[in-house]
Design a protein around this motif. Structure first.
Motif, PDB file in Angstrom:
ATOM      1  N   GLU A 131      -5.681  -1.923  -6.216  1.00 16.31           N
ATOM      2  CA  GLU A 131      -6.547  -2.405  -5.144  1.00 16.31           C
ATOM      3  C   GLU A 131      -5.716  -2.602  -3.875  1.00 16.31           C
ATOM      4  O   GLU A 131      -4.626  -3.132  -3.919  1.00 16.31           O
ATOM      5  N   TRP A 132      -6.284  -2.156  -2.767  1.00 21.52           N
ATOM      6  CA  TRP A 132      -5.622  -2.273  -1.478  1.00 21.52           C
ATOM      7  C   TRP A 132      -6.559  -2.976  -0.511  1.00 21.52           C
ATOM      8  O   TRP A 132      -7.763  -2.763  -0.540  1.00 21.52           O
ATOM      9  N   SER A 133      -5.992  -3.785   0.357  1.00 28.22           N
ATOM     10  CA  SER A 133      -6.748  -4.442   1.423  1.00 28.22           C
ATOM     11  C   SER A 133      -6.310  -3.859   2.762  1.00 28.22           C
ATOM     12  O   SER A 133      -5.192  -3.362   2.890  1.00 28.22           O
ATOM     13  N   ALA A 134      -7.181  -3.965   3.755  1.00 30.25           N
ATOM     14  CA  ALA A 134      -6.851  -3.456   5.089  1.00 30.25           C
ATOM     15  C   ALA A 134      -6.062  -4.469   5.909  1.00 30.25           C
ATOM     16  O   ALA A 134      -5.267  -4.098   6.762  1.00 30.25           O
ATOM     17  N   MET A 135      -6.256  -5.775   5.644  1.00 29.14           N
ATOM     18  CA  MET A 135      -5.560  -6.805   6.416  1.00 29.14           C
ATOM     19  C   MET A 135      -5.336  -8.034   5.558  1.00 29.14           C
ATOM     20  O   MET A 135      -6.106  -8.321   4.645  1.00 29.14           O
ATOM     21  N   ASP A 136      -4.276  -8.740   5.883  1.00 24.10           N
ATOM     22  CA  ASP A 136      -3.904  -9.935   5.137  1.00 24.10           C
ATOM     23  C   ASP A 136      -3.216 -10.898   6.110  1.00 24.10           C
ATOM     24  O   ASP A 136      -2.465 -10.458   6.978  1.00 24.10           O
ATOM     25  N   VAL A 137      -3.470 -12.179   5.968  1.00 30.22           N
ATOM     26  CA  VAL A 137      -2.832 -13.180   6.825  1.00 30.22           C
ATOM     27  C   VAL A 137      -2.123 -14.201   5.947  1.00 30.22           C
ATOM     28  O   VAL A 137      -2.722 -14.786   5.044  1.00 30.22           O
TER      29      VAL A 137
ATOM     30  N   ILE B 252       0.485 -17.708   5.702  1.00 24.24           N
ATOM     31  CA  ILE B 252       0.833 -18.930   6.429  1.00 24.24           C
ATOM     32  C   ILE B 252       2.263 -19.359   6.102  1.00 24.24           C
ATOM     33  O   ILE B 252       3.001 -19.785   6.966  1.00 24.24           O
ATOM     34  N   TRP B 253       2.647 -19.212   4.841  1.00 20.80           N
ATOM     35  CA  TRP B 253       3.955 -19.625   4.360  1.00 20.80           C
ATOM     36  C   TRP B 253       4.326 -18.720   3.199  1.00 20.80           C
ATOM     37  O   TRP B 253       3.541 -17.890   2.775  1.00 20.80           O
ATOM     38  N   PHE B 254       5.491 -18.897   2.610  1.00 16.06           N
ATOM     39  CA  PHE B 254       5.906 -18.086   1.467  1.00 16.06           C
ATOM     40  C   PHE B 254       4.943 -18.323   0.306  1.00 16.06           C
ATOM     41  O   PHE B 254       4.868 -19.414  -0.242  1.00 16.06           O
ATOM     42  N   GLY B 255       4.171 -17.295  -0.053  1.00 20.43           N
ATOM     43  CA  GLY B 255       3.216 -17.394  -1.150  1.00 20.43           C
ATOM     44  C   GLY B 255       1.937 -18.135  -0.819  1.00 20.43           C
ATOM     45  O   GLY B 255       1.156 -18.436  -1.722  1.00 20.43           O
ATOM     46  N   LEU B 256       1.706 -18.465   0.434  1.00 14.80           N
ATOM     47  CA  LEU B 256       0.473 -19.160   0.825  1.00 14.80           C
ATOM     48  C   LEU B 256      -0.274 -18.336   1.864  1.00 14.80           C
ATOM     49  O   LEU B 256       0.333 -17.901   2.845  1.00 14.80           O
ATOM     50  N   PRO B 257      -1.535 -18.151   1.699  1.00 16.82           N
ATOM     51  CA  PRO B 257      -2.336 -18.461   0.522  1.00 16.82           C
ATOM     52  C   PRO B 257      -1.876 -17.634  -0.682  1.00 16.82           C
ATOM     53  O   PRO B 257      -1.222 -16.615  -0.526  1.00 16.82           O
ATOM     54  N   THR B 258      -2.226 -18.077  -1.866  1.00 20.10           N
ATOM     55  CA  THR B 258      -1.746 -17.442  -3.088  1.00 20.10           C
ATOM     56  C   THR B 258      -2.207 -15.994  -3.219  1.00 20.10           C
ATOM     57  O   THR B 258      -1.578 -15.209  -3.909  1.00 20.10           O
ATOM     58  N   SER B 259      -3.280 -15.638  -2.544  1.00 20.23           N
ATOM     59  CA  SER B 259      -3.770 -14.254  -2.598  1.00 20.23           C
ATOM     60  C   SER B 259      -2.782 -13.276  -1.979  1.00 20.23           C
ATOM     61  O   SER B 259      -2.783 -12.087  -2.298  1.00 20.23           O
ATOM     62  N   THR B 260      -1.901 -13.733  -1.102  1.00 17.76           N
ATOM     63  CA  THR B 260      -0.932 -12.845  -0.463  1.00 17.76           C
ATOM     64  C   THR B 260       0.215 -12.477  -1.391  1.00 17.76           C
ATOM     65  O   THR B 260       0.897 -11.482  -1.160  1.00 17.76           O
ATOM     66  N   GLU B 261       0.435 -13.275  -2.438  1.00 16.74           N
ATOM     67  CA  GLU B 261       1.591 -13.086  -3.305  1.00 16.74           C
ATOM     68  C   GLU B 261       1.653 -11.688  -3.927  1.00 16.74           C
ATOM     69  O   GLU B 261       2.703 -11.062  -3.960  1.00 16.74           O
ATOM     70  N   LYS B 262       0.532 -11.182  -4.448  1.00 18.80           N
ATOM     71  CA  LYS B 262       0.543  -9.875  -5.110  1.00 18.80           C
ATOM     72  C   LYS B 262      -0.377  -8.862  -4.437  1.00 18.80           C
ATOM     73  O   LYS B 262      -0.648  -7.808  -4.990  1.00 18.80           O
ATOM     74  N   ALA B 263      -0.834  -9.154  -3.251  1.00 16.96           N
ATOM     75  CA  ALA B 263      -1.763  -8.257  -2.552  1.00 16.96           C
ATOM     76  C   ALA B 263      -1.044  -7.016  -2.038  1.00 16.96           C
ATOM     77  O   ALA B 263       0.096  -7.078  -1.591  1.00 16.96           O
ATOM     78  N   ASN B 264      -1.715  -5.887  -2.130  1.00 17.47           N
ATOM     79  CA  ASN B 264      -1.238  -4.629  -1.570  1.00 17.47           C
ATOM     80  C   ASN B 264      -2.037  -4.346  -0.304  1.00 17.47           C
ATOM     81  O   ASN B 264      -3.260  -4.365  -0.327  1.00 17.47           O
ATOM     82  N   ILE B 265      -1.332  -4.074   0.785  1.00 20.21           N
ATOM     83  CA  ILE B 265      -1.976  -3.900   2.082  1.00 20.21           C
ATOM     84  C   ILE B 265      -1.748  -2.482   2.591  1.00 20.21           C
ATOM     85  O   ILE B 265      -0.618  -2.004   2.636  1.00 20.21           O
ATOM     86  N   ARG B 266      -2.816  -1.837   2.965  1.00 24.69           N
ATOM     87  CA  ARG B 266      -2.741  -0.557   3.670  1.00 24.69           C
ATOM     88  C   ARG B 266      -3.371  -0.822   5.024  1.00 24.69           C
ATOM     89  O   ARG B 266      -4.575  -0.689   5.205  1.00 24.69           O
TER      90      ARG B 266
END
Length: 196
Positions: free
Chosen positions: A35-41, A43-57
């Motif tokens: 699964e890939w997302s188009a954008m991710d934001v 705030i801090w290392f691993g926050l929000p937790t969704s950023t930890e393993k998200a793949n961004i294109r």
């Protein structure tokens, strides 16, 4: 002088983009569907937790910090620190950190822990191997090219130099590099030592 610097920057960016495209084609064939997302934001290392393993294109933005163990194919920019493990594209921040990257890192401090296939522009640049480095202090185990006040290249043409340094493989042909990476069936060494 400005025109020369702009020309060097454009040349490096072009080389980095071609390397990213070539590596991207190989990666696309070998990686399973994810699964890939188009954008991710972030705030801090691993926050929000969704950023930890998200793949961004697309674009990963850090307000003020972005990080993750996934992939970014595109742009990662952050106010203070951009720290995604695998980057393919452009990474912009005060501090840019990646395990491996293909493309360009532009920040005050650039760090690539493993393989850097591309160019680092910063005050301090560190890379495991490969890559082109432009900064005041450059450090690598085998960067292809370094331009800066102080250049440390452990397995380079010179282990330490001022202004310019080259990697040991910079002037070798692809055939010679492949031959050095083949394990000899007789001596079990890479490169072969029994031929001499």
């Amino acid at each position: 002088m400005k025109k020369l610097l702009i020309a060097i920057f454009v040349l490096c960016l072009g080389v980095s983009t071609m390397a990213a495209a070539a590596k991207g084609a190989k990666v696309a064939k070998t990686q399973p569907a994810e699964e890939w997302s188009a954008m991710d934001v972030g705030i801090w290392f691993g926050l929000p937790t969704s950023t930890e393993k998200a793949n961004i294109r697309g674009w990963r933005l850090g307000l003020p910090i972005s990080s993750g163990k996934g992939y970014v194919r595109g742009l990662e920019s952050s106010l203070f620190c951009a720290a995604t493990d695998d980057i393919e594209g452009l990474q912009l921040s005060c501090v840019a950190v990646a395990k491996q990257f293909t493309g360009t890192q532009i920040s005050l401090v650039n760090v690539c822990c493993e393989e850097a296939v591309g160019t680092q522009f910063g005050v301090v640049n560190c890379a495991g191997k490969k890559g082109w480095q432009f900064g005041l202090v450059n450090s690598s185990t085998n960067a292809r090219f370094q331009f800066g006040l102080i250049n440390m290249n452990k397995n380079g043409l010179w282990p330490f130099s001022f202004i310019v340094n080259f990697g040991k493989d910079t002037f070798k042909s692809a055939e010679d590099i492949r031959a050095e990476n083949v394990i000899c069936p007789k001596c079990k060494k890479k490169p072969c030592v029994c031929k001499k």
